[in-house]
Design a protein around this motif. Sequence first.
Motif, PDB file in Angstrom:
ATOM      1  N   GLY A  54       0.804  -1.217   0.000  1.00  0.00           N
ATOM      2  CA  GLY A  54       0.000   0.000   0.000  1.00  0.00           C
ATOM      3  C   GLY A  54       0.834   1.262   0.000  1.00  0.00           C
ATOM      4  N   PRO A  55       0.177   2.427  -0.152  1.00  0.00           N
ATOM      5  CA  PRO A  55       0.890   3.705  -0.175  1.00  0.00           C
ATOM      6  C   PRO A  55       1.648   3.959   1.123  1.00  0.00           C
ATOM      7  N   GLY A  56       2.792   4.661   0.983  1.00  0.00           N
ATOM      8  CA  GLY A  56       3.589   5.046   2.138  1.00  0.00           C
ATOM      9  C   GLY A  56       3.396   6.504   2.478  1.00  0.00           C
ATOM     10  N   GLY A 107      15.098  -5.532  -9.348  1.00  0.00           N
ATOM     11  CA  GLY A 107      15.836  -6.061  -8.210  1.00  0.00           C
ATOM     12  C   GLY A 107      15.108  -7.239  -7.599  1.00  0.00           C
ATOM     13  N   ALA A 108      15.785  -7.940  -6.715  1.00  0.00           N
ATOM     14  CA  ALA A 108      15.215  -9.106  -6.041  1.00  0.00           C
ATOM     15  C   ALA A 108      15.630  -9.096  -4.584  1.00  0.00           C
ATOM     16  N   VAL A 109      14.686  -9.445  -3.717  1.00  0.00           N
ATOM     17  CA  VAL A 109      14.912  -9.519  -2.281  1.00  0.00           C
ATOM     18  C   VAL A 109      14.185 -10.762  -1.781  1.00  0.00           C
ATOM     19  N   PRO A 110      14.735 -11.478  -0.805  1.00  0.00           N
ATOM     20  CA  PRO A 110      13.980 -12.582  -0.220  1.00  0.00           C
ATOM     21  C   PRO A 110      12.589 -12.105   0.210  1.00  0.00           C
ATOM     22  N   THR A 111      11.575 -12.876  -0.144  1.00  0.00           N
ATOM     23  CA  THR A 111      10.197 -12.433   0.035  1.00  0.00           C
ATOM     24  C   THR A 111       9.888 -12.059   1.478  1.00  0.00           C
ATOM     25  N   ALA A 112      10.293 -12.877   2.427  1.00  0.00           N
ATOM     26  CA  ALA A 112      10.003 -12.583   3.826  1.00  0.00           C
ATOM     27  C   ALA A 112      10.640 -11.265   4.265  1.00  0.00           C
ATOM     28  N   GLU A 113      11.849 -11.012   3.769  1.00  0.00           N
ATOM     29  CA  GLU A 113      12.532  -9.757   4.099  1.00  0.00           C
ATOM     30  C   GLU A 113      11.801  -8.566   3.504  1.00  0.00           C
ATOM     31  N   ASP A 114      11.344  -8.709   2.266  1.00  0.00           N
ATOM     32  CA  ASP A 114      10.626  -7.631   1.599  1.00  0.00           C
ATOM     33  C   ASP A 114       9.349  -7.283   2.365  1.00  0.00           C
ATOM     34  N   ILE A 115       8.575  -8.293   2.704  1.00  0.00           N
ATOM     35  CA  ILE A 115       7.321  -8.079   3.419  1.00  0.00           C
ATOM     36  C   ILE A 115       7.585  -7.450   4.783  1.00  0.00           C
ATOM     37  N   ALA A 116       8.594  -7.932   5.470  1.00  0.00           N
ATOM     38  CA  ALA A 116       8.902  -7.408   6.804  1.00  0.00           C
ATOM     39  C   ALA A 116       9.269  -5.938   6.749  1.00  0.00           C
ATOM     40  N   TRP A 117      10.012  -5.537   5.693  1.00  0.00           N
ATOM     41  CA  TRP A 117      10.402  -4.127   5.613  1.00  0.00           C
ATOM     42  C   TRP A 117       9.183  -3.235   5.418  1.00  0.00           C
ATOM     43  N   PHE A 118       8.313  -3.591   4.477  1.00  0.00           N
ATOM     44  CA  PHE A 118       7.127  -2.772   4.240  1.00  0.00           C
ATOM     45  C   PHE A 118       6.222  -2.740   5.461  1.00  0.00           C
ATOM     46  N   ALA A 119       6.087  -3.871   6.135  1.00  0.00           N
ATOM     47  CA  ALA A 119       5.268  -3.915   7.339  1.00  0.00           C
ATOM     48  C   ALA A 119       5.831  -2.977   8.404  1.00  0.00           C
ATOM     49  N   VAL A 262      -0.663  -7.892   6.021  1.00  0.00           N
ATOM     50  CA  VAL A 262      -0.417  -6.816   6.980  1.00  0.00           C
ATOM     51  C   VAL A 262      -1.350  -5.654   6.648  1.00  0.00           C
ATOM     52  N   PRO A 263      -2.215  -5.235   7.565  1.00  0.00           N
ATOM     53  CA  PRO A 263      -3.041  -4.056   7.305  1.00  0.00           C
ATOM     54  C   PRO A 263      -2.224  -2.779   7.434  1.00  0.00           C
ATOM     55  N   SER A 264      -2.666  -1.739   6.781  1.00  0.00           N
ATOM     56  CA  SER A 264      -1.955  -0.465   6.836  1.00  0.00           C
ATOM     57  C   SER A 264      -2.238   0.238   8.155  1.00  0.00           C
ATOM     58  N   SER A 265      -1.212   0.879   8.697  1.00  0.00           N
ATOM     59  CA  SER A 265      -1.383   1.712   9.877  1.00  0.00           C
ATOM     60  C   SER A 265      -1.278   3.197   9.527  1.00  0.00           C
ATOM     61  N   LEU A 266      -1.226   3.494   8.234  1.00  0.00           N
ATOM     62  CA  LEU A 266      -1.130   4.872   7.759  1.00  0.00           C
ATOM     63  C   LEU A 266      -2.499   5.361   7.295  1.00  0.00           C
ATOM     64  N   PRO A 267      -2.733   6.674   7.286  1.00  0.00           N
ATOM     65  CA  PRO A 267      -4.002   7.194   6.769  1.00  0.00           C
ATOM     66  C   PRO A 267      -4.207   6.775   5.316  1.00  0.00           C
ATOM     67  N   ALA A 268      -5.406   6.334   5.001  1.00  0.00           N
ATOM     68  CA  ALA A 268      -5.700   5.895   3.641  1.00  0.00           C
ATOM     69  C   ALA A 268      -5.864   7.099   2.716  1.00  0.00           C
ATOM     70  N   PRO A 269      -5.439   6.980   1.453  1.00  0.00           N
ATOM     71  CA  PRO A 269      -5.671   8.072   0.500  1.00  0.00           C
ATOM     72  C   PRO A 269      -7.167   8.294   0.325  1.00  0.00           C
ATOM     73  N   PRO A 270      -7.576   9.511  -0.034  1.00  0.00           N
ATOM     74  CA  PRO A 270      -9.008   9.768  -0.258  1.00  0.00           C
ATOM     75  C   PRO A 270      -9.524   8.975  -1.454  1.00  0.00           C
ATOM     76  N   ASP A 271     -10.827   8.743  -1.468  1.00  0.00           N
ATOM     77  CA  ASP A 271     -11.436   8.011  -2.584  1.00  0.00           C
ATOM     78  C   ASP A 271     -11.491   8.843  -3.856  1.00  0.00           C
ATOM     79  N   ARG A 272     -11.498  10.171  -3.693  1.00  0.00           N
ATOM     80  CA  ARG A 272     -11.563  11.076  -4.835  1.00  0.00           C
ATOM     81  C   ARG A 272     -10.537  12.192  -4.639  1.00  0.00           C
ATOM     82  N   PRO A 273     -10.084  12.790  -5.731  1.00  0.00           N
ATOM     83  CA  PRO A 273      -9.172  13.927  -5.575  1.00  0.00           C
ATOM     84  C   PRO A 273      -9.924  15.149  -5.079  1.00  0.00           C
ATOM     85  N   PRO A 274      -9.241  16.098  -4.457  1.00  0.00           N
ATOM     86  CA  PRO A 274      -9.910  17.336  -4.028  1.00  0.00           C
ATOM     87  C   PRO A 274     -10.356  18.154  -5.231  1.00  0.00           C
ATOM     88  N   ASN A 275     -11.436  18.876  -5.066  1.00  0.00           N
ATOM     89  CA  ASN A 275     -11.927  19.771  -6.114  1.00  0.00           C
ATOM     90  C   ASN A 275     -11.134  21.072  -6.033  1.00  0.00           C
TER      91      ASN A 275
END
Length: 432
Positions: A54-56, A107-119, A262-275
């Motif tokens: 997900g977005p950072g 690039g390539a990273v061991p999958t468990a390591e990749d997931i752990a970093w993003f989490a 892993v669920p996100s702990s960051l604020p989710a992006p808005p569903d629509r862009p601002p007007n």
Amino acid sequence: MRTTDAVATAPPWRGGWRLALAAALLGLLPLSPARADLGHAPGEQLRVELITYGPGSIYWERFGHDAIAVTDTVSGESLALNYGVFDFAQKDFLLNFARGHMRYSMGAVPTAEDIAWFASQGRSVTRQRLALSPAQKASLRDYLLWNLEPAHADYSYDYYLDNCATRVRDALDRALGGRLRAQWQGAENLPSYRWQTDRLLAAQPWLMLLVDLGLGPEADRPLSRWDESFLPGVLMRSVAAASIAGGNGSRQPLVASQSLVVPSSLPAPPDRPPNLLWPLGGAGIVLGLLLARAGWRRRRRARGDSFAIGGFVFALVAGLIGVVLTLLWTATAHHAAWANQNLLLFNPLALLLLPGLWRLHRPARACGRFTFWLAWALGLMALAALVGKWLGLPWQHNFAWIAFALPLWAALLAGLQNRGQSALSRRRSVRE
């Protein structure tokens, strides 16, 4: 430092060392049993997954990221292969970025390591196990490992047309014999590149405004599902809805199973862009009224002329923006910025107004005929940006910027007209 692309990012400590490590591992293929297992395992014992992050919180992470995980279920080796590696330390990186000549790598990273970093960064992780045939798994694995080799790893990055998500999409489509493109290519009039960009950059308002200002009509063309999959999140949903031919000739889902690891702990992006129409239009009206009031108010000789100062600043900003927009069109490979109709609102020629506007500081002086008529020409060009919507110009969603610029040009013209008449009256009074 781990770094990935600005449209869809992976961990920021990924840099050049990872490519060297991958090259070394490939070079030692005969000596590494695990690598040999993954590289030569039959398709029956491979598991292929699309992993979507997900977005950072950093601006270049706002669009998310993805990778293809290939796992040898016998040896247990698993690699997450992604196309988002870049390095700020790369020679002339910022200059090349400005010119649109960006070199990114796989690039390539061991999958468990990749997931752990993003989490650890609070970003969501979703795994989708793909229901590929053994032959398709082997074909995809072979292509990805070939693409990982140093001779094939680099590519010319484009934030909409050739990024980490589109490369993953293309690799999957290649393994499926073009079936994804066939399903997603139809015109669906989905949200545009601009719509998605403004939505995902809404957490950084000033950056969103600058990017929106710099995007041309290419960013507003209707998208197909294939085009919109430049976003990892859209690609994830599209893959979940895709189907492929089953063993008995029937259709079956492409995704065999899906799980939010892993669920996100960051604020989710808005569903629509601002007007942007109301805030930019409101700002343009307020600034225009202030400039118009200064232009019609009697000038105070003891202090600086507020109309001259305001007009000078507006012309300077409009001209500099115009220079940047012109360079984006003529001197860079940023295709989404070409033919930007905001050049009708903010033109480099506005810089030629500066000497005449500066003259207004002097008592009983007008701006001069050249400045007066050039200002009228630029004001009519700004009006043409609005009229052009009904005259067949390529569609560009820039109503908000038109609403911002038109009141300012109108106020500048009204003030110049008044100052010119005042100066003429004063000269006549002197003669009489």
